[in-house]
Design a protein around this motif. Structure first.
Motif, PDB file in Angstrom:
ATOM      1  N   ILE A 109       0.860  -1.187   0.000  1.00 29.44           N
ATOM      2  CA  ILE A 109       0.000   0.000   0.000  1.00 29.44           C
ATOM      3  C   ILE A 109       0.894   1.234   0.000  1.00 29.44           C
ATOM      4  N   PRO A 110       0.947   1.992  -1.107  1.00 29.03           N
ATOM      5  CA  PRO A 110       1.869   3.136  -1.184  1.00 29.03           C
ATOM      6  C   PRO A 110       1.351   4.337  -0.390  1.00 29.03           C
ATOM      7  N   LEU A 111       2.289   5.182   0.012  1.00 31.98           N
ATOM      8  CA  LEU A 111       1.908   6.440   0.656  1.00 31.98           C
ATOM      9  C   LEU A 111       1.271   7.359  -0.376  1.00 31.98           C
ATOM     10  N   PRO A 112       0.269   8.133   0.019  1.00 31.48           N
ATOM     11  CA  PRO A 112      -0.401   9.024  -0.944  1.00 31.48           C
ATOM     12  C   PRO A 112       0.485  10.210  -1.329  1.00 31.48           C
ATOM     13  N   GLY A 113       0.306  10.670  -2.574  1.00 30.34           N
ATOM     14  CA  GLY A 113       0.972  11.887  -3.023  1.00 30.34           C
ATOM     15  C   GLY A 113       2.342  11.695  -3.618  1.00 30.34           C
TER      16      GLY A 113
ATOM     17  N   LEU B 293       3.241   1.987   3.317  1.00 29.43           N
ATOM     18  CA  LEU B 293       2.848   2.316   4.684  1.00 29.43           C
ATOM     19  C   LEU B 293       3.887   1.851   5.699  1.00 29.43           C
ATOM     20  N   PHE B 294       4.538   0.720   5.406  1.00 27.52           N
ATOM     21  CA  PHE B 294       5.504   0.159   6.336  1.00 27.52           C
ATOM     22  C   PHE B 294       6.931   0.523   5.941  1.00 27.52           C
ATOM     23  N   ALA B 295       7.123   1.728   5.414  1.00 30.94           N
ATOM     24  CA  ALA B 295       8.450   2.160   4.959  1.00 30.94           C
ATOM     25  C   ALA B 295       9.462   2.169   6.096  1.00 30.94           C
ATOM     26  N   LEU B 296       9.033   2.540   7.298  1.00 32.07           N
ATOM     27  CA  LEU B 296       9.945   2.554   8.443  1.00 32.07           C
ATOM     28  C   LEU B 296      10.132   1.161   9.041  1.00 32.07           C
ATOM     29  N   GLY B 297       9.182   0.264   8.800  1.00 32.79           N
ATOM     30  CA  GLY B 297       9.266  -1.075   9.369  1.00 32.79           C
ATOM     31  C   GLY B 297       9.294  -1.035  10.888  1.00 32.79           C
ATOM     32  N   VAL B 298      10.054  -1.943  11.481  1.00 32.01           N
ATOM     33  CA  VAL B 298      10.208  -1.974  12.944  1.00 32.01           C
ATOM     34  C   VAL B 298      11.554  -1.391  13.366  1.00 32.01           C
TER      35      VAL B 298
ATOM     36  N   ALA C 254      10.211   7.305  15.595  1.00 27.29           N
ATOM     37  CA  ALA C 254       9.374   7.180  14.392  1.00 27.29           C
ATOM     38  C   ALA C 254       8.900   8.543  13.906  1.00 27.29           C
ATOM     39  N   PHE C 255       8.544   9.424  14.838  1.00 31.95           N
ATOM     40  CA  PHE C 255       8.097  10.772  14.456  1.00 31.95           C
ATOM     41  C   PHE C 255       9.221  11.553  13.787  1.00 31.95           C
TER      42      PHE C 255
ATOM     43  N   THR D 145       1.877  12.030   5.545  1.00 32.61           N
ATOM     44  CA  THR D 145       3.013  11.101   5.569  1.00 32.61           C
ATOM     45  C   THR D 145       3.440  10.774   6.991  1.00 32.61           C
ATOM     46  N   VAL D 146       3.541  11.802   7.838  1.00 32.05           N
ATOM     47  CA  VAL D 146       3.971  11.580   9.224  1.00 32.05           C
ATOM     48  C   VAL D 146       2.967  10.713   9.971  1.00 32.05           C
ATOM     49  N   VAL D 147       1.691  11.026   9.846  1.00 30.16           N
ATOM     50  CA  VAL D 147       0.657  10.246  10.544  1.00 30.16           C
ATOM     51  C   VAL D 147       0.651   8.802  10.054  1.00 30.16           C
ATOM     52  N   ALA D 148       0.750   8.610   8.732  1.00 30.62           N
ATOM     53  CA  ALA D 148       0.716   7.255   8.166  1.00 30.62           C
ATOM     54  C   ALA D 148       1.924   6.432   8.621  1.00 30.62           C
ATOM     55  N   LEU D 149       3.126   7.027   8.572  1.00 33.53           N
ATOM     56  CA  LEU D 149       4.336   6.274   8.925  1.00 33.53           C
ATOM     57  C   LEU D 149       4.417   5.974  10.418  1.00 33.53           C
ATOM     58  N   VAL D 150       4.078   6.959  11.249  1.00 34.81           N
ATOM     59  CA  VAL D 150       4.148   6.741  12.704  1.00 34.81           C
ATOM     60  C   VAL D 150       3.114   5.712  13.144  1.00 34.81           C
TER      61      VAL D 150
END
Length: 431
Positions: A34-38, A72-77, A124-125, A158-163
């Motif tokens: 699921i890609p990030l929007p924009g 959406l999981f670009a940062l992962g764990v 994460a933020f 982007t910040v809300v989705a990744l965090v």
């Protein structure tokens, strides 16, 4: 492995845990598409092709390719892993946290785990904010902006989705640990790395069919992968067993018999952490210099190429340093010697106290040296073997240690569960 699977599916509890783990993996892989929007996907793909050997490439390995696709999981764990490592170091450096970890028992571990989660949220933020601000100013090699409309709304989204996705993955990892099989966080990293293996196999097959790869290179690559895996299994499972003698003791009205046991110390207690730290320190200068358009900056950037002598020399030195450093963080000889003395136990032929501490320090230093050499070989040799065979994938260093280490840990936990179940059934029959 087939025998393990048969026994695993034959036991209802283990079967449920295994299926639950697979369902969590399915959710993880779904979010990975699921890609990030924009974000312009084609421009992003062209853009990340030029980032081989940078810190983004290293981070992309741990995220299972999600960073290069900006899902959406670009940062992962990785924010949680970073926060955990930071908390381990802070626990050693801050007396209050050290007291909390040692003296407060379950409550202390709960509080440290809580602090780790707060730190994960902060990391994460910061990382998601950095990614959002960085993306909106980048263009592909063709001159196409990665973010056509990089306004405030894009940054917030982007910040809300990744965090939120990072915190969700942390929850998924906890659920796998509690209701699945193995350590959830490690298995998520494992799943992300292994997900790229089928594409590597397909690329090898296509190159072999087109004549870009020779059968000798493919056979050589397979043999090399098997040798690296065997070496990692051998070193990761090897341990130095120090004999310990326990005296006979009287506890209340009950007399506890003494006996001989052993104190196990792994040859490589630091695991993959020294390689991660060493790579991060060496890749950061290369990444920063890559954005500076100056002849001196370009020359320094080329000097930090993973195939140069300077890079690999510094790489090995950093691995050795961090192996000793992280081993010292994990194992405190003075604390081990004191615990043995309090329990009335001793190493045969060695006086309790200072003599025991000195003996342990010598053994740990020798083991750390062997572990550092092993990590250096696993980290450096695969790069040159991959270049020599001209295969389109890299198997070694961080990737190999994580994949093999997590697989071994999961198999050991399955074996422990099977053994415990057999022991429980035996006790019921005896009664």
């Amino acid at each position: 492995m087939i025998e393990y699977l048969k026994q695993l599916f034959a036991i209802e509890d283990l079967r449920k845990r295994f299926i639950y783990t697979l369902l969590m993996f399915a959710i993880y892989r779904l979010g990975s598409h699921i890609p990030l929007p924009g974000i312009d996907a084609s421009a992003l793909q062209d853009f990340f092709k030029s980032f081989q050997g940078t810190i983004f490439y290293l981070y992309d390995i741990f995220s299972g390719g999600n960073l290069s696709r900006m899902t959406l999981f670009a940062l992962g764990v990785m924010p949680y892993i970073s926060a955990s490592i930071m908390m381990q170091l802070l626990t050693v450096a801050i007396p209050e946290l050290q007291r909390l970890a040692k003296e407060e028992g379950d409550y202390g571990r709960y509080k440290i785990n809580q602090y780790t989660r707060y730190l994960t949220l902060f990391v994460a933020f910061v990382q998601s904010m950095g990614i959002a601000l960085w993306l909106r100013g980048q263009v592909s090699p063709k001159g196409i902006p990665l973010v056509p409309e990089g306004g405030v709304l894009f940054i917030i989204t982007t910040v809300v989705a990744l965090v939120s996705s990072t915190m969700f993955l942390m929850w998924v990892g906890d659920r796998i640990t509690e209701k699945g099989i193995g350590n959830g966080m490690s298995l998520l990293i494992f799943a992300g790395i292994v997900a790229g293996f089928p594409n590597a196999v397909i690329r090898v097959y296509e190159m072999l069919r087109n004549g870009d790869l020779t059968p000798f290179a493919v056979v050589g690559a397979i043999i090399f992968v098997l040798l690296v895996t065997f070496g990692i299994v051998f070193i990761q499972e090897a341990e130095r067993r120090i004999p310990v003698q326990h005296p006979r003791r009287q506890i209340g009205r009950q007399e506890v018999m003494g006996g001989s046991t052993y104190l196990p110390i792994k040859i490589n207690p630091a695991g993959v952490i020294p390689i991660i730290f060493a790579q991060s320190l060496l890749i950061i200068p290369s990444t920063v210099l890559g954005f500076i358009q100056h002849p001196i900056a370009r020359a320094l950037h080329d000097a930090f190429n993973p195939t140069t002598f300077l890079y690999n020399f510094l790489y090995v030195m950093f691995i050795i340093f961090f192996t000793y450093f992280y081993t010292a963080v994990l194992i405190n000889p003075a604390e081990v010697a004191e615990n043995l003395r309090k329990a009335g136990a001793f190493i045969p032929g060695v006086r309790p106290g200072q003599d025991t501490q000195k003996l342990l320090e010598g053994i740990i230093n020798r083991l750390a040296f062997v572990g550092a050499i092993f990590l250096s070989v696993v980290a450096v040799i695969p790069v040159f073997v991959s270049l020599w065979l001209k295969v389109p994938f890299y198997y070694g260093g961080t990737t190999a240690l994580i994949v093999v280490g997590v697989a071994l840990d999961t198999i050991n936990k399955i074996e422990a569960s099977l053994l415990q179940r057999k022991y429980t059934q035996y006790r019921r029959k005896v009664k």
